[in-house]
Design a protein around this motif. Structure first.
Motif, mmCIF file in Angstrom:
data_model
loop_
_atom_site.group_PDB
_atom_site.id
_atom_site.type_symbol
_atom_site.label_atom_id
_atom_site.label_comp_id
_atom_site.label_asym_id
_atom_site.label_seq_id
_atom_site.Cartn_x
_atom_site.Cartn_y
_atom_site.Cartn_z
ATOM 1 N N ASP A 96 0.828 -1.208 0.000
ATOM 2 C CA ASP A 96 0.000 0.000 0.000
ATOM 3 C C ASP A 96 0.862 1.258 0.000
ATOM 4 O O ASP A 96 0.523 2.259 -0.640
ATOM 5 C CB ASP A 96 -0.917 0.018 1.224
ATOM 6 N N THR A 97 1.962 1.213 0.736
ATOM 7 C CA THR A 97 2.850 2.375 0.802
ATOM 8 C C THR A 97 3.527 2.610 -0.540
ATOM 9 O O THR A 97 3.657 3.760 -0.994
ATOM 10 C CB THR A 97 3.894 2.190 1.917
ATOM 11 N N LEU A 98 3.936 1.547 -1.202
ATOM 12 C CA LEU A 98 4.506 1.706 -2.548
ATOM 13 C C LEU A 98 3.476 2.287 -3.512
ATOM 14 O O LEU A 98 3.797 3.152 -4.337
ATOM 15 C CB LEU A 98 4.999 0.356 -3.065
ATOM 16 N N GLU A 99 2.236 1.815 -3.406
ATOM 17 C CA GLU A 99 1.173 2.362 -4.254
ATOM 18 C C GLU A 99 0.974 3.841 -3.953
ATOM 19 O O GLU A 99 0.797 4.656 -4.871
ATOM 20 C CB GLU A 99 -0.127 1.609 -4.036
ATOM 21 N N ARG A 100 1.014 4.188 -2.690
ATOM 22 C CA ARG A 100 0.843 5.594 -2.308
ATOM 23 C C ARG A 100 1.937 6.457 -2.941
ATOM 24 O O ARG A 100 1.655 7.538 -3.470
ATOM 25 C CB ARG A 100 0.883 5.728 -0.786
ATOM 26 N N TYR A 101 3.169 5.975 -2.908
ATOM 27 C CA TYR A 101 4.258 6.746 -3.504
ATOM 28 C C TYR A 101 4.089 6.864 -5.018
ATOM 29 O O TYR A 101 4.449 7.889 -5.614
ATOM 30 C CB TYR A 101 5.610 6.115 -3.158
ATOM 31 N N ALA A 102 3.542 5.827 -5.637
ATOM 32 C CA ALA A 102 3.274 5.906 -7.080
ATOM 33 C C ALA A 102 2.243 6.984 -7.379
ATOM 34 O O ALA A 102 2.406 7.786 -8.306
ATOM 35 C CB ALA A 102 2.790 4.552 -7.592
ATOM 36 N N VAL A 103 1.161 7.019 -6.588
ATOM 37 C CA VAL A 103 0.129 8.036 -6.781
ATOM 38 C C VAL A 103 0.711 9.426 -6.523
ATOM 39 O O VAL A 103 0.464 10.374 -7.283
ATOM 40 C CB VAL A 103 -1.072 7.779 -5.850
ATOM 41 N N GLU A 104 1.495 9.561 -5.470
ATOM 42 C CA GLU A 104 2.116 10.852 -5.172
ATOM 43 C C GLU A 104 3.035 11.298 -6.309
ATOM 44 O O GLU A 104 3.137 12.501 -6.610
ATOM 45 C CB GLU A 104 2.910 10.784 -3.869
ATOM 46 N N SER A 105 3.701 10.342 -6.946
ATOM 47 C CA SER A 105 4.575 10.688 -8.068
ATOM 48 C C SER A 105 3.771 11.292 -9.208
ATOM 49 O O SER A 105 4.211 12.248 -9.858
ATOM 50 C CB SER A 105 5.320 9.445 -8.560
ATOM 51 N N VAL A 106 2.581 10.746 -9.450
ATOM 52 C CA VAL A 106 1.708 11.289 -10.489
ATOM 53 C C VAL A 106 1.280 12.712 -10.125
ATOM 54 O O VAL A 106 1.297 13.621 -10.965
ATOM 55 C CB VAL A 106 0.472 10.393 -10.697
ATOM 56 N N ILE A 107 0.876 12.903 -8.861
ATOM 57 C CA ILE A 107 0.453 14.235 -8.420
ATOM 58 C C ILE A 107 1.632 15.211 -8.474
ATOM 59 O O ILE A 107 1.482 16.375 -8.866
ATOM 60 C CB ILE A 107 -0.128 14.169 -6.999
ATOM 61 N N ALA A 108 2.810 14.736 -8.076
ATOM 62 C CA ALA A 108 4.004 15.591 -8.133
ATOM 63 C C ALA A 108 4.308 16.010 -9.564
ATOM 64 O O ALA A 108 4.729 17.143 -9.817
ATOM 65 C CB ALA A 108 5.201 14.862 -7.528
ATOM 66 N N ASP A 109 4.084 15.096 -10.503
ATOM 67 C CA ASP A 109 4.270 15.436 -11.912
ATOM 68 C C ASP A 109 3.287 16.522 -12.327
ATOM 69 O O ASP A 109 3.655 17.477 -13.032
ATOM 70 C CB ASP A 109 4.066 14.182 -12.762
ATOM 71 N N VAL A 185 -11.132 3.228 -4.607
ATOM 72 C CA VAL A 185 -9.783 3.502 -5.091
ATOM 73 C C VAL A 185 -9.625 4.990 -5.412
ATOM 74 O O VAL A 185 -8.652 5.631 -5.001
ATOM 75 C CB VAL A 185 -9.461 2.666 -6.342
ATOM 76 N N VAL A 186 -10.589 5.545 -6.138
ATOM 77 C CA VAL A 186 -10.520 6.963 -6.496
ATOM 78 C C VAL A 186 -10.524 7.828 -5.238
ATOM 79 O O VAL A 186 -9.765 8.801 -5.136
ATOM 80 C CB VAL A 186 -11.677 7.359 -7.425
ATOM 81 N N ARG A 187 -11.370 7.480 -4.285
ATOM 82 C CA ARG A 187 -11.411 8.244 -3.040
ATOM 83 C C ARG A 187 -10.058 8.212 -2.335
ATOM 84 O O ARG A 187 -9.576 9.240 -1.831
ATOM 85 C CB ARG A 187 -12.504 7.689 -2.129
ATOM 86 N N GLU A 188 -9.400 7.056 -2.319
ATOM 87 C CA GLU A 188 -8.076 6.968 -1.700
ATOM 88 C C GLU A 188 -7.058 7.813 -2.460
ATOM 89 O O GLU A 188 -6.225 8.497 -1.854
ATOM 90 C CB GLU A 188 -7.621 5.514 -1.645
ATOM 91 N N TYR A 189 -7.120 7.770 -3.789
ATOM 92 C CA TYR A 189 -6.190 8.576 -4.585
ATOM 93 C C TYR A 189 -6.376 10.062 -4.292
ATOM 94 O O TYR A 189 -5.399 10.814 -4.173
ATOM 95 C CB TYR A 189 -6.419 8.333 -6.074
ATOM 96 N N LEU A 190 -7.626 10.495 -4.181
ATOM 97 C CA LEU A 190 -7.893 11.907 -3.900
ATOM 98 C C LEU A 190 -7.433 12.284 -2.495
ATOM 99 O O LEU A 190 -6.943 13.395 -2.271
ATOM 100 C CB LEU A 190 -9.384 12.196 -4.071
ATOM 101 N N GLU A 191 -7.565 11.370 -1.552
ATOM 102 C CA GLU A 191 -7.084 11.634 -0.192
ATOM 103 C C GLU A 191 -5.563 11.755 -0.179
ATOM 104 O O GLU A 191 -4.999 12.598 0.528
ATOM 105 C CB GLU A 191 -7.541 10.528 0.752
ATOM 106 N N ILE A 192 -4.893 10.908 -0.955
ATOM 107 C CA ILE A 192 -3.440 10.989 -1.057
ATOM 108 C C ILE A 192 -3.024 12.341 -1.639
ATOM 109 O O ILE A 192 -2.095 12.993 -1.154
ATOM 110 C CB ILE A 192 -2.900 9.834 -1.927
ATOM 111 N N ALA A 193 -3.744 12.768 -2.680
ATOM 112 C CA ALA A 193 -3.442 14.065 -3.293
ATOM 113 C C ALA A 193 -3.638 15.202 -2.297
ATOM 114 O O ALA A 193 -2.809 16.117 -2.208
ATOM 115 C CB ALA A 193 -4.325 14.277 -4.524
ATOM 116 N N ALA A 194 -4.741 15.153 -1.555
ATOM 117 C CA ALA A 194 -5.026 16.215 -0.585
ATOM 118 C C ALA A 194 -3.970 16.263 0.509
ATOM 119 O O ALA A 194 -3.513 17.338 0.918
ATOM 120 C CB ALA A 194 -6.412 16.005 0.016
ATOM 121 N N THR A 195 -3.565 15.090 0.990
ATOM 122 C CA THR A 195 -2.547 15.041 2.040
ATOM 123 C C THR A 195 -1.217 15.570 1.526
ATOM 124 O O THR A 195 -0.539 16.352 2.205
ATOM 125 C CB THR A 195 -2.371 13.598 2.543
#
Length: 270
Positions: A96-109, A185-195
């Protein structure tokens, strides 16, 4: 996450933030981290080996080096080694943590292109469109349909209409839900982006679409109330008749006409 996994997530973050600060290709990093997560999910032996709390960190990072060097870029390998070196309460917490970093990488981009707000808006709207169309939802989540078919469907819906980052996250949410429902899944991605962006997210429901000025004023007002930046997602629902309903965190501010009518009916019946 339990205590040890929370500490592991915090301990692994330095490797991830260091890679981003060094100017890593965020698109490639996200792609490779998502691929690692998929491999771990599909290979129970490998997953247990890199997450085994009885093995010391050096042993697990050596294993990651042997298995992934040359298969992923240097930046993804640094992040992976930073994650597997930690002591996790469960295998799922590690992936889950690796997935979180992947999502954060997209947001960082997206942040580098000043389009992170747009990505959040587009991803939120796509989830609402899917939720409102049972046939579309069934087509996207049909486990019997091929990956190619569902990927092509996503492309036909979104390519050329959303940012590349939104397309990546939408496709990932549909094709690799990891046992979760698409909306979750989308809700989790949006929460990751917000955080990541150090903001809260408010969902505003109104009878008619809000203009940009109205939305901006509402965001500013909510920011003043709650402290810090608030990103506003909007939903149009004619059933509310008028006024707005705001959902932010666990709080609901309901100023809709339908709520007032319901309250009046209850009062008359009392």
């Amino acid at each position: 996450m339990q205590g040890s996994s929370r500490a592991a997530a915090a301990g692994s973050r330095e490797a991830f933030t260091g890679v981003l600060a060094a100017g890593a290709d965020r698109t490639r990093l996200a792609e490779e981290l998502f691929a690692v997560v998929a491999l771990l999910d599909s290979n129970v032996t490998l997953r247990r080996a890199v997450a085994d709390p009885s093995h010391d960190g050096a042993r697990k990072t050596d294993l990651a080096e042997r298995l992934f060097a040359g298969r992923v870029g240097a930046e993804a390998l640094v992040v992976l080694k930073g994650v597997v070196s930690q002591r996790w309460s469960s295998e799922r917490d590690l992936s889950d943590t690796l997935e979180r970093y992947a999502v954060e990488s997209v947001i960082a981009d997206a942040e580098t292109q000043d389009s992170a707000d747009r990505v959040e808006d587009e991803l939120f709207r796509f989830e609402r469109i899917v939720a409102a169309d049972p046939d579309l939802r069934a087509a996207l989540t049909d486990a019997q349909a091929s990956t190619e078919r569902r990927s092509a469907l996503i492309g036909s819906l979104l390519e050329g209409k959303v940012t590349p980052q939104t397309l990546v996250l939408a496709r990932q949410a549909v094709l690799s839900p990891r046992g979760r429902r698409f909306d979750s899944v989308v809700r989790e991605y949006l929460e990751i982006a917000a955080t990541r962006r150090e903001q809260q997210t408010a969902t505003v429901i109104s009878a008619v679409p809000l203009g940009e000025q109205e939305r901006s004023r509402l965001a500013a007002g909510l920011s003043a109330i709650y402290g810090g930046k608030v990103h506003v997602n909007t939903v149009v629902d004619p059933r509310v008749l008028g006024g707005i309903k705001v959902e932010i965190g666990d709080e609901v501010i309901d100023g809709t006409v339908i709520r007032k009518l319901d309250a009046a009916r209850r009062a008359m019946g009392a």
